[in-house]
Design a protein around this motif. Structure first.
Motif, PDB file in Angstrom:
ATOM      1  N   LEU A  90     -80.185 -14.905  25.941  1.00  0.00           N
ATOM      2  CA  LEU A  90     -81.584 -15.053  26.317  1.00  0.00           C
ATOM      3  C   LEU A  90     -82.422 -14.009  25.586  1.00  0.00           C
ATOM      4  O   LEU A  90     -81.973 -12.881  25.380  1.00  0.00           O
ATOM      5  CB  LEU A  90     -81.762 -14.867  27.828  1.00  0.00           C
ATOM      6  CG  LEU A  90     -80.886 -15.714  28.754  1.00  0.00           C
ATOM      7  CD1 LEU A  90     -81.285 -15.448  30.212  1.00  0.00           C
ATOM      8  CD2 LEU A  90     -80.985 -17.187  28.426  1.00  0.00           C
ATOM      9  N   HIS A  91     -83.626 -14.396  25.200  1.00  0.00           N
ATOM     10  CA  HIS A  91     -84.554 -13.418  24.628  1.00  0.00           C
ATOM     11  C   HIS A  91     -84.801 -12.315  25.658  1.00  0.00           C
ATOM     12  O   HIS A  91     -84.844 -12.585  26.868  1.00  0.00           O
ATOM     13  CB  HIS A  91     -85.861 -14.110  24.250  1.00  0.00           C
ATOM     14  CG  HIS A  91     -86.812 -13.252  23.491  1.00  0.00           C
ATOM     15  ND1 HIS A  91     -87.628 -12.307  24.109  1.00  0.00           N
ATOM     16  CD2 HIS A  91     -87.086 -13.177  22.162  1.00  0.00           C
ATOM     17  CE1 HIS A  91     -88.365 -11.702  23.196  1.00  0.00           C
ATOM     18  NE2 HIS A  91     -88.052 -12.199  22.004  1.00  0.00           N
ATOM     19  N   PRO A  92     -84.953 -11.056  25.224  1.00  0.00           N
ATOM     20  CA  PRO A  92     -85.189  -9.974  26.195  1.00  0.00           C
ATOM     21  C   PRO A  92     -86.397 -10.215  27.097  1.00  0.00           C
ATOM     22  O   PRO A  92     -86.434  -9.709  28.230  1.00  0.00           O
ATOM     23  CB  PRO A  92     -85.404  -8.748  25.304  1.00  0.00           C
ATOM     24  CG  PRO A  92     -84.641  -9.061  24.054  1.00  0.00           C
ATOM     25  CD  PRO A  92     -84.792 -10.536  23.855  1.00  0.00           C
ATOM     26  N   ASP A  93     -87.374 -10.978  26.626  1.00  0.00           N
ATOM     27  CA  ASP A  93     -88.557 -11.300  27.428  1.00  0.00           C
ATOM     28  C   ASP A  93     -88.487 -12.746  27.924  1.00  0.00           C
ATOM     29  O   ASP A  93     -89.498 -13.443  27.994  1.00  0.00           O
ATOM     30  CB  ASP A  93     -89.822 -11.071  26.597  1.00  0.00           C
ATOM     31  CG  ASP A  93     -91.073 -10.965  27.470  1.00  0.00           C
ATOM     32  OD1 ASP A  93     -90.932 -10.711  28.687  1.00  0.00           O
ATOM     33  OD2 ASP A  93     -92.181 -11.154  26.941  1.00  0.00           O
ATOM     34  N   PHE A  94     -87.271 -13.175  28.285  1.00  0.00           N
ATOM     35  CA  PHE A  94     -87.062 -14.558  28.699  1.00  0.00           C
ATOM     36  C   PHE A  94     -87.954 -14.954  29.875  1.00  0.00           C
ATOM     37  O   PHE A  94     -88.435 -16.096  29.934  1.00  0.00           O
ATOM     38  CB  PHE A  94     -85.590 -14.775  29.070  1.00  0.00           C
ATOM     39  CG  PHE A  94     -85.299 -16.135  29.639  1.00  0.00           C
ATOM     40  CD1 PHE A  94     -85.084 -17.217  28.794  1.00  0.00           C
ATOM     41  CD2 PHE A  94     -85.232 -16.343  31.013  1.00  0.00           C
ATOM     42  CE1 PHE A  94     -84.822 -18.472  29.308  1.00  0.00           C
ATOM     43  CE2 PHE A  94     -84.974 -17.595  31.539  1.00  0.00           C
ATOM     44  CZ  PHE A  94     -84.763 -18.673  30.685  1.00  0.00           C
ATOM     45  N   ALA A  95     -88.168 -14.045  30.808  1.00  0.00           N
ATOM     46  CA  ALA A  95     -88.977 -14.383  31.983  1.00  0.00           C
ATOM     47  C   ALA A  95     -90.365 -14.873  31.595  1.00  0.00           C
ATOM     48  O   ALA A  95     -90.964 -15.697  32.302  1.00  0.00           O
ATOM     49  CB  ALA A  95     -89.085 -13.178  32.907  1.00  0.00           C
TER      50      ALA A  95
END
Length: 365
Positions: A90-95
């Protein structure tokens, strides 16, 4: 200064001869089974886990009840032998952006190559999926794709690529294969990569001389990238990639040819020494530092799956030194492909089989 094989040979001799500790008691619970050669997993914020199957499917699984759903919108893969749908992160800023990254072996040119791509997870579909990077040249081979993805804390993405079973590619910096690549999240090249100004080199290469790295993780305290890679007959290694460094394969290795003779010397000036290696090979795959709070006695330990010797290796560390190695789950006969710390504080492993499993692992009573 890079650690050379000649300077560290003596201290590592003690490590490789250190006996493994006896298997420890652990408790396991199968979360999901019936998976077709699962390869990697990534936990979503809601506790569900995304699991890749080498055959080309991506599944969302609820660890509480094993319910699963297929995710649509994944790329077409060349699923032969060791190839197929491979790593997931997941991208680190997935949220905020819902971006899911995948690696896979994809057809190209006269053969195939390790691909990197991403899509936006919306419900049970990856939308706007795009290929970001292809490790070239394409090779007519079905093995040694490497393929682990790691995001660092500075806006970069590391991607491992095997030498595709053609060992001399590892020493060619004009070839992506046999390397650790350092990219931007959009597949671009960082301006400070070590070979970015060299006309004879691929600008994406961060380190080279690797055989088939199938484990990669950031150290939770130092932020350093750790990888491991398969040796031939013996000589699996844990390495700490450094910018522009040569890790030696196939000029130097602790392994031998499968039919017996030496491949190269154990040490070679100008190449970087592993911090740990295995003889005989365990065939490592998957790698994670335990960072949960549920089991304080495991915190900071490095866990690595073993495909050939079918166990979960627990490595207790003092900095970069392995001070104790224990074989867990060695009575199960499982080829362990991936290992991750779950958001619930348990350790999770994937078993590589036609009827593969997601398994929750905890210390024994």
């Amino acid at each position: 200064m890079p650690r050379t094989r000649s300077t560290l040979a003596f201290c590592l001799l003690g490590l490789v001869l250190m006996p493994w500790q006896a298997a420890a008691e652990v408790h396991t619970e199968t979360v999901a089974d019936g998976l077709e050669h699962p390869w990697a997993m990534a936990f979503l914020p809601d506790g569900h886990v995304l699991v890749t199957e080498r055959s080309g499917d991506l599944l969302r699984i609820d660890p509480e009840n094993g319910e699963r759903a297929a995710i649509e919108g994944v790329p077409a893969v060349d699923a032969r032998n060791q190839g197929g749908l491979l790593d997931i992160q997941l991208h680190p800023d997935f949220a905020a952006n819902r971006q899911v990254y995948l690696t896979w072996s994809g057809a190209c040119g006269a053969g195939n190559a390790t691909h990197l791509g991403r899509g936006r997870l919306a419900g049970d579909r990856l939308r706007d999926f795009e290929t970001l990077f292809v490790a070239t040249p394409c090779v007519d081979s079905t093995k040694h794709f490497g393929s682990r993805i790691v995001f660092d804390g500075d806006g970069h993405l590391f991607m491992t690529v095997g030498e595709r079973g053609e060992r001399d590619r590892s020493q060619d910096i004009g070839d992506h294969n046999g390397s650790v690549l350092r990219l931007l999240p959009d597949g671009g090249i960082p301006a400070d990569n070590p070979f970015v100004d060299r006309d004879d080199a691929e600008a994406a290469i961060y380190s080279y001389g690797h055989r088939n790295p199938q484990g990669a993780v950031l150290h939770p305290d130092t932020g350093a990238l750790w990888i491991h890679e398969h040796g031939p007959r013996g000589g699996d290694e844990i390495n700490l990639p450094e910018p522009g460094a040569n890790f030696g394969w196939p000029k130097t290795t602790y392994g031998k040819e499968y039919w017996g003779p030496e491949i190269g010397p154990d040490q070679l000036e100008g190449t970087v020494q592993p911090i740990h290696y295995w003889v005989p090979s365990i065939a490592p795959s998957g790698m994670d530092f335990y960072t949960g709070d549920r089991f304080p006695e495991w915190r900071g330990d490095l866990f690595i799956g073993a495909l050939a010797l079918t166990h979960l290796a627990r490595l207790e560390m003092d900095g970069t030194e392995v001070v104790r190695e224990t074989q867990l789950l060695d009575d199960r006969g499982w080829r362990i492909r991936d290992v991750r710390t779950g958001p619930d504080g348990y350790l999770y492993v994937l078993t590589d089989a036609a009827n593969g499993r997601v398994v929750r692992v905890a210390p024994g009573e």
